[in-house]
Design a protein around this motif. Structure first.
Motif, short mmCIF file in Angstrom:
data_model
loop_
_atom_site.label_atom_id
_atom_site.label_comp_id
_atom_site.label_asym_id
_atom_site.label_seq_id
_atom_site.Cartn_x
_atom_site.Cartn_y
_atom_site.Cartn_z
N LYS A 3 -6.42 14.16 0.11
CA LYS A 3 -6.51 12.70 0.15
C LYS A 3 -7.31 12.15 -1.04
O LYS A 3 -7.47 10.95 -1.19
CB LYS A 3 -7.17 12.23 1.46
CG LYS A 3 -6.20 12.08 2.61
CD LYS A 3 -5.14 11.00 2.33
CE LYS A 3 -5.76 9.59 2.33
NZ LYS A 3 -4.81 8.61 1.80
N ARG B 11 -3.77 -0.96 -12.06
CA ARG B 11 -2.97 -1.78 -11.15
C ARG B 11 -3.05 -3.25 -11.51
O ARG B 11 -2.36 -4.06 -10.96
CB ARG B 11 -3.46 -1.59 -9.72
CG ARG B 11 -3.21 -0.18 -9.22
CD ARG B 11 -3.45 -0.08 -7.74
NE ARG B 11 -3.39 1.31 -7.32
CZ ARG B 11 -4.44 2.11 -7.31
NH1 ARG B 11 -5.62 1.65 -7.65
NH2 ARG B 11 -4.32 3.35 -6.94
N GLU B 107 -5.28 1.19 -2.55
CA GLU B 107 -4.09 1.77 -3.17
C GLU B 107 -2.80 1.20 -2.63
O GLU B 107 -1.79 1.18 -3.33
CB GLU B 107 -4.12 3.30 -2.98
CG GLU B 107 -5.32 3.91 -3.69
CD GLU B 107 -5.25 5.42 -3.73
OE1 GLU B 107 -4.13 5.98 -3.68
OE2 GLU B 107 -6.32 6.04 -3.79
N LYS B 108 -2.81 0.75 -1.35
CA LYS B 108 -1.57 0.21 -0.78
C LYS B 108 -1.40 -1.25 -1.21
O LYS B 108 -2.35 -2.02 -1.16
CB LYS B 108 -1.63 0.27 0.75
CG LYS B 108 -1.49 1.67 1.30
CD LYS B 108 -1.40 1.61 2.83
CE LYS B 108 -1.59 2.97 3.44
NZ LYS B 108 -2.35 2.90 4.70
N ASP B 109 -0.16 -1.60 -1.57
CA ASP B 109 0.11 -2.97 -2.01
C ASP B 109 -0.33 -3.99 -0.98
O ASP B 109 -0.97 -4.99 -1.31
CB ASP B 109 1.62 -3.15 -2.27
CG ASP B 109 2.04 -2.47 -3.57
OD1 ASP B 109 1.14 -1.98 -4.30
OD2 ASP B 109 3.25 -2.41 -3.85
N GLY B 110 -0.01 -3.73 0.29
CA GLY B 110 -0.32 -4.70 1.35
C GLY B 110 -1.82 -4.90 1.50
O GLY B 110 -2.30 -6.03 1.60
N THR B 111 -2.57 -3.79 1.51
CA THR B 111 -4.02 -3.87 1.65
C THR B 111 -4.62 -4.67 0.50
O THR B 111 -5.48 -5.53 0.68
CB THR B 111 -4.63 -2.45 1.62
OG1 THR B 111 -3.89 -1.62 2.50
CG2 THR B 111 -6.09 -2.47 2.01
N ARG B 112 -4.12 -4.37 -0.70
CA ARG B 112 -4.66 -5.01 -1.90
C ARG B 112 -4.42 -6.52 -1.87
O ARG B 112 -5.32 -7.31 -2.11
CB ARG B 112 -4.01 -4.39 -3.13
CG ARG B 112 -4.86 -4.40 -4.35
CD ARG B 112 -4.40 -3.37 -5.37
NE ARG B 112 -3.02 -3.50 -5.74
CZ ARG B 112 -2.07 -2.58 -5.51
NH1 ARG B 112 -2.38 -1.46 -4.91
NH2 ARG B 112 -0.83 -2.77 -5.89
#
Lengths: 127, 155
Positions: A3, B11, B107-112
């Motif tokens: 991870k 990013r 790292e996840k688009d939605g979280t960001r």
């Protein structure tokens, strides 16, 4: 699968730790700033509301938190100037580690008189 | 397991064309954000050190801070402008700093997107509220006890 995020290169020493310190102090200062604008906005509610909230800051425990806040601000300020010198001064990148020790030295020079004055005021009651 | 040292593409923002992996240019926003952090940083060192010195070191220090103290300061346009500049520069500087950190670690688009939406909303509310307070503040509100107000209210 690990991870661990790919591409995280920890190089250690002055460069990395000053970067970590700059991020941590920056985030802490930002969250304080949000609260600080909200508490100051109470002057628009009433003198009593503002004074009541500010009174909760005037005790030795909060004085220690304030000292921590000022310590974070002074580090972020001087290290920020170091970052600017690294970016804009020709010899900046070469001297970045030395400049960090300059930051630490200036931080001590500012914090010692600040702590003496602020903690004396806070622990002796003022009025 | 071997440690991967693959370096991911940034990013956020503008990437030199030869390093671009996909998508179109977003203009020079990231360069201006970078420059703003340095320019606002220098000004903020002066504004915030001055703010801390006047409010914590002079006179009775923290004990002097109350409604009358704030009212007395904001009766002077000098401190209104000082505090307004500090509010806007510090909030934009801090918001851009936290934006950078979200871009780095989420790292996840939605979280960001979610985190940045919350950040921008909170910043907008605080900047607007703070600005309104500095300019609509009444140092002598009717009906308040006189001993809580700045001395000039009694005149």
């Amino acid at each position: 699968m690990s991870k661990t995020p790919a591409g995280t290169l920890y190089r250690g020493r002055e460069g990395m730790w000053s970067w970590v310190g700059h991020r941590v102090t920056g985030v802490a200062i930002f969250f304080f700033l949000l609260v600080h604008v909200l508490d100051t906005a109470l002057v628009r509610v009433s003198p009593d509301a503002y004074n009541a909230v500010i009174a909760t800051y005037k005790n030795p425990f909060m004085a220690l938190l304030e000292a921590g806040l000022v310590a974070a601000i002074v580090f972020h300020a001087f290290n920020g100037l170091r970052v600017i010198l690294i970016d804009f001064w020709k010899k900046g990148p070469k001297n970045q580690a030395k400049m960090l020790w300059g930051v630490v030295g200036l931080w001590v020079v500012v914090m010692v008189p600040f702590l003496i004055r602020h903690l004396t005021l806070a622990f002796t009651g003022g009025h | 397991m071997a440690v991967s040292t693959e370096i991911q593409a940034p990013r956020s923002g503008r990437i030199a064309p030869e390093y671009k992996r996909h998508g179109r240019s977003k203009g020079n926003f990231e360069m201006f954000a970078w420059l703003f952090m340095r320019l606002s940083g220098v000004v903020l060192v002066v504004l915030i050190f001055g703010h801390l010195f006047v409010n914590l070191m002079v006179g009775e220090g923290v004990h002097a801070i109350d409604f009358g103290f704030v009212g007395g300061k904001w009766a002077d346009p000098f401190w209104q402008v000082w505090d307004l500049a500090m509010l806007w520069l510090a909030m934009l500087h801090g918001t851009n700093g936290v934006r950078t950190i979200i871009n780095d670690y989420a790292e996840k688009d939605g979280t960001r997107m979610t985190l940045k939406t919350v950040l921008y909303l909170a910043s907008a509310v605080v900047i607007v509220l703070g600005t309104l307070v500095i300019f609509t503040f009444d140092p002598c509100p009717a009906g308040a006890a006189a001993d809580l107000l700045p001395s000039f209210c009694r005149a």
